[in-house]
Design a protein around this motif. Structure first.
Motif, PDB file in Angstrom:
ATOM      1  N   ALA A 107       0.823  -1.217   0.000  1.00 34.60           N
ATOM      2  CA  ALA A 107       0.000   0.000   0.000  1.00 34.60           C
ATOM      3  C   ALA A 107       0.853   1.261   0.000  1.00 34.60           C
ATOM      4  CB  ALA A 107      -0.934  -0.011   1.212  1.00 34.60           C
ATOM      5  N   SER A 108       1.997   1.217   0.676  1.00 36.65           N
ATOM      6  CA  SER A 108       2.883   2.389   0.721  1.00 36.65           C
ATOM      7  C   SER A 108       3.421   2.712  -0.671  1.00 36.65           C
ATOM      8  CB  SER A 108       4.047   2.127   1.684  1.00 36.65           C
ATOM      9  OG  SER A 108       3.584   1.917   2.992  1.00 36.65           O
ATOM     10  N   PHE A 109       3.847   1.685  -1.391  1.00 35.96           N
ATOM     11  CA  PHE A 109       4.327   1.888  -2.757  1.00 35.96           C
ATOM     12  C   PHE A 109       3.216   2.439  -3.652  1.00 35.96           C
ATOM     13  CE2 PHE A 109       7.630  -1.397  -1.712  1.00 35.96           C
ATOM     14  CZ  PHE A 109       8.733  -0.582  -1.945  1.00 35.96           C
ATOM     15  N   ILE A 110       2.014   1.901  -3.487  1.00 33.96           N
ATOM     16  CA  ILE A 110       0.891   2.320  -4.333  1.00 33.96           C
ATOM     17  C   ILE A 110       0.570   3.785  -4.115  1.00 33.96           C
ATOM     18  CG2 ILE A 110      -1.567   1.985  -4.813  1.00 33.96           C
ATOM     19  CD1 ILE A 110      -1.170  -0.967  -3.941  1.00 33.96           C
ATOM     20  N   ILE A 111       0.453   4.183  -2.847  1.00 37.19           N
ATOM     21  CA  ILE A 111       0.106   5.575  -2.525  1.00 37.19           C
ATOM     22  C   ILE A 111       1.209   6.522  -2.992  1.00 37.19           C
ATOM     23  CG2 ILE A 111      -0.313   7.191  -0.627  1.00 37.19           C
ATOM     24  CD1 ILE A 111      -1.599   4.786   0.868  1.00 37.19           C
ATOM     25  N   PHE A 112       2.453   6.126  -2.775  1.00 39.31           N
ATOM     26  CA  PHE A 112       3.580   6.968  -3.212  1.00 39.31           C
ATOM     27  C   PHE A 112       3.595   7.099  -4.728  1.00 39.31           C
ATOM     28  CE2 PHE A 112       8.100   7.500  -4.413  1.00 39.31           C
ATOM     29  CZ  PHE A 112       8.366   8.698  -3.750  1.00 39.31           C
ATOM     30  N   ALA A 113       3.342   5.988  -5.435  1.00 39.83           N
ATOM     31  CA  ALA A 113       3.372   6.003  -6.908  1.00 39.83           C
ATOM     32  C   ALA A 113       2.282   6.887  -7.494  1.00 39.83           C
ATOM     33  CB  ALA A 113       3.231   4.580  -7.446  1.00 39.83           C
ATOM     34  N   LEU A 114       1.167   7.042  -6.769  1.00 40.91           N
ATOM     35  CA  LEU A 114       0.062   7.870  -7.263  1.00 40.91           C
ATOM     36  C   LEU A 114       0.442   9.338  -7.418  1.00 40.91           C
ATOM     37  CD1 LEU A 114      -3.054   6.406  -5.400  1.00 40.91           C
ATOM     38  CD2 LEU A 114      -2.718   6.563  -7.871  1.00 40.91           C
ATOM     39  N   PHE A 115       1.530   9.769  -6.737  1.00 37.79           N
ATOM     40  CA  PHE A 115       1.994  11.150  -6.885  1.00 37.79           C
ATOM     41  C   PHE A 115       2.634  11.378  -8.255  1.00 37.79           C
ATOM     42  CE2 PHE A 115       2.143  10.889  -2.181  1.00 37.79           C
ATOM     43  CZ  PHE A 115       1.370  11.993  -1.873  1.00 37.79           C
ATOM     44  N   PHE A 116       3.105  10.304  -8.880  1.00 39.22           N
ATOM     45  CA  PHE A 116       3.882  10.446 -10.109  1.00 39.22           C
ATOM     46  C   PHE A 116       3.247   9.794 -11.329  1.00 39.22           C
ATOM     47  CE2 PHE A 116       6.704  10.125  -6.399  1.00 39.22           C
ATOM     48  CZ  PHE A 116       7.353  11.346  -6.463  1.00 39.22           C
ATOM     49  N   LEU A 117       2.364   8.828 -11.120  1.00 43.08           N
ATOM     50  CA  LEU A 117       1.832   8.045 -12.234  1.00 43.08           C
ATOM     51  C   LEU A 117       0.322   8.169 -12.346  1.00 43.08           C
ATOM     52  CD1 LEU A 117       3.780   4.681 -11.739  1.00 43.08           C
ATOM     53  CD2 LEU A 117       4.259   6.423 -13.457  1.00 43.08           C
ATOM     54  N   LYS A 118      -0.170   7.890 -13.555  1.00 40.67           N
ATOM     55  CA  LYS A 118      -1.606   7.751 -13.739  1.00 40.67           C
ATOM     56  C   LYS A 118      -2.056   6.442 -13.108  1.00 40.67           C
ATOM     57  CE  LYS A 118      -1.820  10.292 -18.128  1.00 40.67           C
ATOM     58  NZ  LYS A 118      -2.182  10.207 -19.573  1.00 40.67           N
ATOM     59  N   SER A 119      -3.288   6.404 -12.662  1.00 36.55           N
ATOM     60  CA  SER A 119      -3.797   5.204 -12.000  1.00 36.55           C
ATOM     61  C   SER A 119      -3.768   3.986 -12.921  1.00 36.55           C
ATOM     62  CB  SER A 119      -5.225   5.441 -11.493  1.00 36.55           C
ATOM     63  OG  SER A 119      -6.094   5.772 -12.574  1.00 36.55           O
ATOM     64  N   SER A 120      -3.865   4.216 -14.228  1.00 34.03           N
ATOM     65  CA  SER A 120      -3.874   3.104 -15.183  1.00 34.03           C
ATOM     66  C   SER A 120      -2.527   2.388 -15.268  1.00 34.03           C
ATOM     67  CB  SER A 120      -4.261   3.610 -16.579  1.00 34.03           C
ATOM     68  OG  SER A 120      -3.363   4.612 -17.015  1.00 34.03           O
ATOM     69  N   ALA A 121      -1.447   3.077 -14.845  1.00 38.65           N
ATOM     70  CA  ALA A 121      -0.111   2.466 -14.907  1.00 38.65           C
ATOM     71  C   ALA A 121       0.291   1.811 -13.591  1.00 38.65           C
ATOM     72  CB  ALA A 121       0.920   3.525 -15.285  1.00 38.65           C
ATOM     73  N   LEU A 122      -0.541   1.960 -12.573  1.00 38.82           N
ATOM     74  CA  LEU A 122      -0.182   1.471 -11.243  1.00 38.82           C
ATOM     75  C   LEU A 122       0.020  -0.037 -11.190  1.00 38.82           C
ATOM     76  CD1 LEU A 122      -2.259   3.371  -8.534  1.00 38.82           C
ATOM     77  CD2 LEU A 122       0.212   3.228  -8.742  1.00 38.82           C
ATOM     78  N   SER A 123      -0.916  -0.783 -11.757  1.00 39.87           N
ATOM     79  CA  SER A 123      -0.842  -2.246 -11.650  1.00 39.87           C
ATOM     80  C   SER A 123       0.411  -2.787 -12.325  1.00 39.87           C
ATOM     81  CB  SER A 123      -2.096  -2.899 -12.233  1.00 39.87           C
ATOM     82  OG  SER A 123      -2.301  -2.498 -13.580  1.00 39.87           O
ATOM     83  N   PHE A 124       0.810  -2.168 -13.435  1.00 39.80           N
ATOM     84  CA  PHE A 124       2.042  -2.576 -14.117  1.00 39.80           C
ATOM     85  C   PHE A 124       3.252  -2.352 -13.215  1.00 39.80           C
ATOM     86  CE2 PHE A 124       5.838  -1.640 -16.556  1.00 39.80           C
ATOM     87  CZ  PHE A 124       5.872  -2.653 -17.500  1.00 39.80           C
ATOM     88  N   LEU A 125       3.352  -1.147 -12.649  1.00 44.43           N
ATOM     89  CA  LEU A 125       4.507  -0.798 -11.821  1.00 44.43           C
ATOM     90  C   LEU A 125       4.570  -1.655 -10.558  1.00 44.43           C
ATOM     91  CD1 LEU A 125       6.900   1.034 -11.058  1.00 44.43           C
ATOM     92  CD2 LEU A 125       5.237   2.551  -9.946  1.00 44.43           C
ATOM     93  N   ILE A 126       3.438  -1.769  -9.860  1.00 46.20           N
ATOM     94  CA  ILE A 126       3.433  -2.461  -8.576  1.00 46.20           C
ATOM     95  C   ILE A 126       3.696  -3.954  -8.739  1.00 46.20           C
ATOM     96  CG2 ILE A 126       2.048  -3.028  -6.546  1.00 46.20           C
ATOM     97  CD1 ILE A 126       3.034  -0.107  -6.698  1.00 46.20           C
ATOM     98  N   SER A 127       3.086  -4.578  -9.733  1.00 45.04           N
ATOM     99  CA  SER A 127       3.333  -6.010  -9.952  1.00 45.04           C
ATOM    100  C   SER A 127       4.796  -6.243 -10.327  1.00 45.04           C
ATOM    101  CB  SER A 127       2.403  -6.558 -11.040  1.00 45.04           C
ATOM    102  OG  SER A 127       2.557  -5.855 -12.258  1.00 45.04           O
TER     103      SER A 127
END
Length: 267
Positions: A107-127
């Motif tokens: 969850a920490s990575f996800i919330i932090f990534a939301l500052f820089f990425l579009k939500s559509s790219a989150l699953s790619f980055l986090i996985s």
């Protein structure tokens, strides 16, 4: 299927049946569909979802993004492991980063990534991020367990780096890599879906889970969960089969006989 395989199959089937019956009994005793639906209700809702207009689009969006993240993690983890095992300084730098990735909550990575990425790219980055340390550890162990006598022979015959990787390190890494692919495939879908639940990109599995929770559609929640489980298992089967095919192809020696010089070489 031999006798041992049949026994193993029936034992697994009985195990699954036990938990389905327990789920059915709990739902009947609770008798509150808003909290817990029966397996039959979940499967019935799943069969309805399969014929809805956006079902295929939703499944493909998540499957391709999470699958892409998995393969990105495989490449990143492999490259980092090779660097780490080749150079002590690289190992000193990379190892703490891999430990940190494993320790920090998703969850920490996800919330932090939301500052820089579009939500559509989150699953790619986090996985990708979650799979990288799993592959890194597997490849590192495999390289470290390479047969010393074969390593010495490879140096003696001055094999190229490509042939060393193909015939010396790949067989050593393979058992660890197979296990990590199974673990990583499940981890990719869990973390990728979690990223979608928080980021809520449209037409994704995580978004559907979130909507099910908001609108108290418990049958939808269980139906989409079944879809995620099935996709995760399908993806695991695909990637392990692909790895097995790549390994067998890489170890196959094709002998070409040079008629003029009488020289045999492998390709």
């Amino acid at each position: 299927m031999n006798r041992s395989d049949k026994k193993d199959f029936f034992q697994k089937a009985l195990g699954i049946l036990f938990w389905l019956l327990l789920w059915q009994l709990a739902a009947m005793l609770l008798d509150k569909r808003i909290i817990l639906v029966t397996p039959i209700a979940a499967v019935k809702r799943l069969s309805q979802l399969c014929f809805e207009a956006d079902f295929i689009k939703t499944v493909l969006n998540s499957f391709l993004r999470i699958g892409g993240g998995f393969f990105a993690g495989v490449i990143t983890g492999t490259v980092l492991a090779v660097l780490s095992e080749s150079f002590s300084l690289a190992k000193a730098v990379i190892s703490p980063a891999m430990s940190a990735v494993k320790a920090v909550p998703v969850a920490s990575f996800i919330i932090f990534a939301l500052f820089f990425l579009k939500s559509s790219a989150l699953s790619f980055l986090i996985s990708s991020l979650m799979v990288t340390p799993v592959i890194f550890e597997a490849v590192s162990k495999g390289i470290g367990n390479a047969d010393e006598k074969l390593s010495e022979a490879a140096r003696l015959f001055e094999l190229s780096a490509a042939k060393k990787a193909r015939y010396l390190y790949f067989p050593s890494v393979m058992p660890f890599l197979t296990a990590s692919f199974r673990t990583g495939a499940g981890l990719a879908f869990k973390s990728g879906t979690a990223a979608e639940v928080i980021g809520q990109p449209d037409f994704t599995l995580g978004d559907m889970l979130y909507r099910s929770k908001i609108y108290l559609e418990t049958a939808d929640l269980f139906a989409w969960t079944i879809v995620i489980i099935l996709l995760g298992k399908l993806f695991e089967l695909l990637v392990t089969s692909l790895l097995d095919c790549v390994y067998k192809s890489s170890q196959h020696l094709k002998i070409n006989h040079n008629l003029k010089g009488g020289v045999c070489s492998d390709e």
